[in-house]
Write a protein that holds these residues in place. Structure first.
Motif, PDB file in Angstrom:
ATOM      1  N   ARG A 249       0.820  -1.214   0.000  1.00  0.00           N
ATOM      2  CA  ARG A 249       0.000   0.000   0.000  1.00  0.00           C
ATOM      3  C   ARG A 249       0.853   1.262   0.000  1.00  0.00           C
ATOM      4  NH1 ARG A 249      -5.598  -0.239   1.490  1.00  0.00           N
ATOM      5  NH2 ARG A 249      -6.309  -2.393   1.792  1.00  0.00           N
ATOM      6  N   GLU A 250       1.972   1.217   0.663  1.00  0.00           N
ATOM      7  CA  GLU A 250       2.801   2.414   0.786  1.00  0.00           C
ATOM      8  C   GLU A 250       3.559   2.719  -0.498  1.00  0.00           C
ATOM      9  OE1 GLU A 250       4.485   5.734   2.873  1.00  0.00           O
ATOM     10  OE2 GLU A 250       2.662   4.543   3.058  1.00  0.00           O
TER      11      GLU A 250
ATOM     12  N   LEU B 121      -7.741  -9.483  -2.979  1.00  0.00           N
ATOM     13  CA  LEU B 121      -7.108  -8.404  -3.721  1.00  0.00           C
ATOM     14  C   LEU B 121      -8.071  -7.766  -4.716  1.00  0.00           C
ATOM     15  CD1 LEU B 121      -4.432  -6.884  -4.475  1.00  0.00           C
ATOM     16  CD2 LEU B 121      -4.085  -8.671  -6.194  1.00  0.00           C
ATOM     17  N   MET B 122      -8.780  -8.591  -5.448  1.00  0.00           N
ATOM     18  CA  MET B 122      -9.595  -8.069  -6.545  1.00  0.00           C
ATOM     19  C   MET B 122     -10.984  -7.619  -6.099  1.00  0.00           C
ATOM     20  SD  MET B 122      -7.452  -8.151  -8.926  1.00  0.00           S
ATOM     21  CE  MET B 122      -5.929  -8.981  -9.373  1.00  0.00           C
ATOM     22  N   ARG B 123     -11.680  -8.454  -5.356  1.00  0.00           N
ATOM     23  CA  ARG B 123     -13.048  -8.069  -4.975  1.00  0.00           C
ATOM     24  C   ARG B 123     -13.076  -7.126  -3.770  1.00  0.00           C
ATOM     25  NH1 ARG B 123     -17.188  -9.926  -7.952  1.00  0.00           N
ATOM     26  NH2 ARG B 123     -16.911 -11.921  -9.028  1.00  0.00           N
ATOM     27  N   GLU B 124     -12.249  -7.432  -2.759  1.00  0.00           N
ATOM     28  CA  GLU B 124     -12.306  -6.629  -1.547  1.00  0.00           C
ATOM     29  C   GLU B 124     -11.584  -5.290  -1.704  1.00  0.00           C
ATOM     30  OE1 GLU B 124     -14.135  -7.373   1.153  1.00  0.00           O
ATOM     31  OE2 GLU B 124     -14.837  -9.077  -0.047  1.00  0.00           O
ATOM     32  N   LEU B 125     -10.356  -5.319  -2.245  1.00  0.00           N
ATOM     33  CA  LEU B 125      -9.601  -4.072  -2.358  1.00  0.00           C
ATOM     34  C   LEU B 125      -9.967  -3.295  -3.629  1.00  0.00           C
ATOM     35  CD1 LEU B 125      -5.942  -3.441  -1.405  1.00  0.00           C
ATOM     36  CD2 LEU B 125      -6.815  -2.526  -3.530  1.00  0.00           C
ATOM     37  N   LEU B 126      -9.769  -3.931  -4.782  1.00  0.00           N
ATOM     38  CA  LEU B 126      -9.951  -3.216  -6.051  1.00  0.00           C
ATOM     39  C   LEU B 126     -11.391  -2.773  -6.250  1.00  0.00           C
ATOM     40  CD1 LEU B 126      -8.761  -2.314  -8.801  1.00  0.00           C
ATOM     41  CD2 LEU B 126      -9.342  -4.592  -9.680  1.00  0.00           C
ATOM     42  N   ARG B 127     -12.323  -3.661  -6.073  1.00  0.00           N
ATOM     43  CA  ARG B 127     -13.718  -3.329  -6.374  1.00  0.00           C
ATOM     44  C   ARG B 127     -14.441  -2.661  -5.198  1.00  0.00           C
ATOM     45  NH1 ARG B 127     -14.698  -4.438 -11.410  1.00  0.00           N
ATOM     46  NH2 ARG B 127     -14.112  -6.420 -12.419  1.00  0.00           N
ATOM     47  N   LYS B 128     -14.348  -3.261  -4.015  1.00  0.00           N
ATOM     48  CA  LYS B 128     -15.117  -2.731  -2.890  1.00  0.00           C
ATOM     49  C   LYS B 128     -14.467  -1.497  -2.280  1.00  0.00           C
ATOM     50  CE  LYS B 128     -17.302  -4.152   1.470  1.00  0.00           C
ATOM     51  NZ  LYS B 128     -17.495  -5.295   2.412  1.00  0.00           N
ATOM     52  N   GLU B 129     -13.186  -1.601  -1.894  1.00  0.00           N
ATOM     53  CA  GLU B 129     -12.522  -0.481  -1.229  1.00  0.00           C
ATOM     54  C   GLU B 129     -12.247   0.672  -2.186  1.00  0.00           C
ATOM     55  OE1 GLU B 129      -8.273   0.485   0.992  1.00  0.00           O
ATOM     56  OE2 GLU B 129      -9.091  -1.556   1.128  1.00  0.00           O
ATOM     57  N   TRP B 130     -11.722   0.358  -3.371  1.00  0.00           N
ATOM     58  CA  TRP B 130     -11.368   1.410  -4.324  1.00  0.00           C
ATOM     59  C   TRP B 130     -12.522   1.791  -5.247  1.00  0.00           C
ATOM     60  CZ3 TRP B 130      -5.768   0.288  -6.483  1.00  0.00           C
ATOM     61  CH2 TRP B 130      -4.843   0.398  -5.433  1.00  0.00           C
TER      62      TRP B 130
END
Length: 720
Positions: A213-214, A249-258
């Motif tokens: 992330r950093e 990575l894809m559903r939780e971070l890319l799609r949901k979070e971002w």
């Protein structure tokens, strides 16, 4: 067509039609094709029926407008619902007019130049029938052994983000539906592919989420904030799971979070490769993991068409996952206007007028000028006098291998060679050009070049890597020039003639045997279609070098990875109170790279005045101003890139010794002085904490300003 119409279309599709929309194939599978496209992975084992191909949703790597039109027309004759194909390609640094490779473009430190290059690439690609490009690559790159560093813009997350935004703006404009000749961009490779172990393609990545992330995620996110339409999964693992099957990575971070709601595509064959990774027993499990992770398009493997229907029938996969994926693909096709005009801008007549036109060539020429980096210039050997008797020798003296990897539809025979460029600038009677091989130089050829050098007043050695030595699958453990090239340098150096080395390569090199032997060294990278002409202008002083490195050049491959924004250690080498031996150091080489991030010379010289801060304190809602004067003390106009770095003295987590936060590229006439002002604000001081929250901390900081990451003035301030 609106979303209601798209939903109606989706409802009319059979399950087989939906599943095959998720498949992407190379042109060789399609009726009407005359090319195989660029092959970057295995073709065998797809085992597809004609019906699968006739329902496939997209094709990659078509060879021009005529082929794109023929494939689309043949496809639509058999497609029950007249759903058009998406045409995609690797338009990485130009379509037919080839610009310098992205690592070189990054060295221009010219964001607008990158946007213009991407816009030209989009126009040429669009008229040739392309709808989507697999670019930009925003992978953070710290390991020059990795061949794909040429496709990145360097080792700094913030600067990579600026360039990623510029590429997206160039390809997509204000929106692919709003401007002519725009194509959709696809950010890659998500995520952290630039950290592949050993600098080896397709290899494992293992790092903390904090590190990702950093440093590794910000440039991808910058592209998405700019409106990038697509994302490509990476080949590597993330937290022990291949990215293509990584639901978190894809559903939780890319799609949901971002909040990304565009199309997610695998890289070539990456869905099936989960078997080799050891996280899937068979293609059926690959299909399950990829669709659960949210992969909408499976590129060049056939796990979806073979197994999704069975998985849905058994209840292992919810059909809604397929519906969502298909809807995202239909929405992109709608946004591109393909339902109204399946051929979009594909036009073989206009193609002949647009590709490689004079305006595009002029832009490629400017990019090659601004991307080249002068690394050394002792005794003012450069620029060359136009009446000097020059021996131009070495592998790239007459070579047209100047386009570099991923040069799409560029043609080597259209590239301007260095010999042609120099003969076009200087008196042709003064230049003798002799080329040779890159790795294999017979003794008689070497002797002939040394003889030519002995008869000249100045020697220009054109050295470097064959383009196959970098790019995808172009990883190297030895990043020095081939031995025979180093032998040529040594033999010519012994003649005592002024010696200039020009480098053509796709990565930072270990320059021992070149930087220490030559009087002047110009890093030209792979400069593109107009490369030889632009480099000649730089050598003869018709243009002034202005490029600056965006990747550090290592002192030795043993240092790798070496990069400017590293952390300090508990036993730093420069600690005056430490014992000499027991500090973090090598015993045989320096800790520092041979050439630092941000470095580059000019035919002008620049003097920095004493920098000043507007206040020693800054509050969260305030801004701090740093000012510094820069004077051109040389005898000709030149461009200087003034760089601002910041260091957080004590954070909750360790902080880099310096981080690039801003830069100004300025042109100064001889004798001219300009005052440069940088604004420092609280958001620039934020970082990811141990709990992954993103915020700043009150405390002491240093602001640093200078011509590169090493030569800086430091000023202290405090966030209160």
């Amino acid at each position: 067509m609106n979303n209601l119409d798209l939903q109606k279309l989706l409802d009319e599709m059979t399950l087989e039609e939906k599943i095959d929309q998720l498949l992407q194939l190379a042109p060789a599978f399609f009726e009407g094709a005359n090319s195989a496209g660029q092959i970057t992975g295995p073709l065998e084992g797809l085992d597809l029926a004609v019906e699968n191909v006739r329902r496939t949703g997209s094709v990659l790597g078509v060879g021009g407008a005529e082929e794109a039109i023929h494939i689309q027309e043949a496809y639509l004759r058999h497609n029950r619902l007249n759903i058009p194909l998406l045409m995609m390609a690797d338009v990485v640094h130009g379509y037919r007019t080839i610009f310098p490779v992205p690592l070189a473009m990054g060295s221009s430190w010219d964001v607008e130049l990158v946007r213009q290059a991407a816009a030209i690439a989009a126009k040429e690609a669009a008229v040739a029938g392309i709808h989507v490009t697999f670019s930009p690559m925003a992978d953070l790159t710290r390991d020059p052994r990795w061949g794909r560093v040429m496709e990145s813009t360097g080792e700094d997350p913030w600067l990579n983000g600026q360039f990623a935004r510029a590429f997206v703006r160039g390809y997509q404009g204000e929106g692919i539906a709003n401007e002519p000749y725009k194509i959709a961009a696809c950010i890659k490779h998500f995520a952290a592919y630039g950290a592949a172990e050993g600098g080896r393609d397709y290899n494992t990545v293992d790092m903390s989420e904090w590190m990702r992330r950093e440093f590794y995620m910000p440039s991808y996110r910058a592209a998405l904030e700019e409106g990038c339409e697509m994302v490509m999964t990476s080949f590597n693992t993330v937290d022990g799971i291949p990215a293509t099957g990584n639901r978190r990575l894809m559903r939780e971070l890319l799609r949901k979070e971002w909040g990304f709601d565009g199309v997610l595509i695998s890289d070539w064959g990456a869905v099936k490769e989960m078997i080799a990774h050891g996280v899937a027993e068979d293609e059926k499990e690959c299909a399950l993991k990829a669709i659960e992770a949210g992969v909408d398009i499976e590129m060049m493997s056939s796990c979806y068409p073979h197994h999704l229907q069975e998985l849905i029938a058994s209840g292992a996969v919810d059909v809604q996952l397929v519906n969502e994926a298909v809807m995202r693909i239909l929405q992109l096709k709608h946004k591109l206007g393909l339902f109204e005009n399946p051929h979009r801008y594909a036009d073989s007549v206009a193609e002949r007028e647009i590709l490689l036109n004079e305006q595009h060539l002029a832009a490629a020429h400017e990019a090659a000028l601004k991307s080249s980096v002068l690394l050394k210039n002792e005794r003012n050997v450069l620029p060359l006098a136009k009446d000097a008797k020059v021996a131009l020798i070495g592998p790239f003296a007459t070579s047209d291998d100047l386009l570099g990897p991923w040069s799409c539809m560029g043609k080597r025979e259209e590239a301007v060679t260095l010999a042609a460029g120099m003969l076009g600038v200087a008196d042709p009677n003064t230049v003798t050009a002799i080329g040779c091989g890159v790795e294999h130089i017979p003794d008689e050829e070497l002797a002939a070049m040394v003889e030519a050098a002995n008869s000249a007043e100045v020697v220009v050695l054109a050295l470097g890597e064959d383009s196959e030595m970098s790019g995808e699958a172009g990883c190297r453990a030895n990043i020095q020039l081939p031995d025979r090239q180093l032998e040529l340098v040594k033999r010519v150096r012994a003649l005592g003639k002024p010696l200039v080395a020009v480098l053509f390569n796709g990565r930072p090199l270990d320059l021992h045997g070149v930087l220490d032997e030559a009087d002047a060294v110009l890093e030209a990278w792979y400069p593109g279609t107009r490369g030889g002409a632009a480099i000649a202008e730089l050598l003869y002083g018709e243009a002034n070098p202005s490029g600056r490195l965006t990747m550090s050049f290592p002192h030795s491959v043993g240092q790798v990875s070496v990069y400017y924004n590293a952390f300090n250690t508990g036993r730093p080498k420069d600690d005056p109170n430490a014992q000499v031996r027991y500090v973090s150091q090598y015993l045989d080489i320096p800790n520092e790279p041979m050439l630092p991030f941000g470095y580059g010379l000019s035919y002008s010289s620049f003097r920095y005045g004493e920098a000043a801060l507007s206040s020693p304190l800054i509050r969260a809602e305030e801004k701090l101003l740093l000012t510094v004067t820069v004077t051109n003390v040389g005898e000709r106009a030149g461009s200087e890139t003034v760089q601002l770095y910041v260091r957080d003295i004590a954070g909750e987590t360790v902080r880099p010794m310096r981080e690039l936060k801003a830069f100004r590229k300025i042109m100064l006439e001889a004798g001219e002085t300009k005052e440069i002002e940088f604004e420092i604000n609280e958001p620039m001081l934020r970082y990811h904490h141990a709990d992954l929250s993103y915020k700043s901390d009150p405390g002491k900081f240093e602001a640093m300003v200078g011509p590169n990451s090493k030569e800086v003035q430091a000023l202290s301030f405090e966030l209160v």
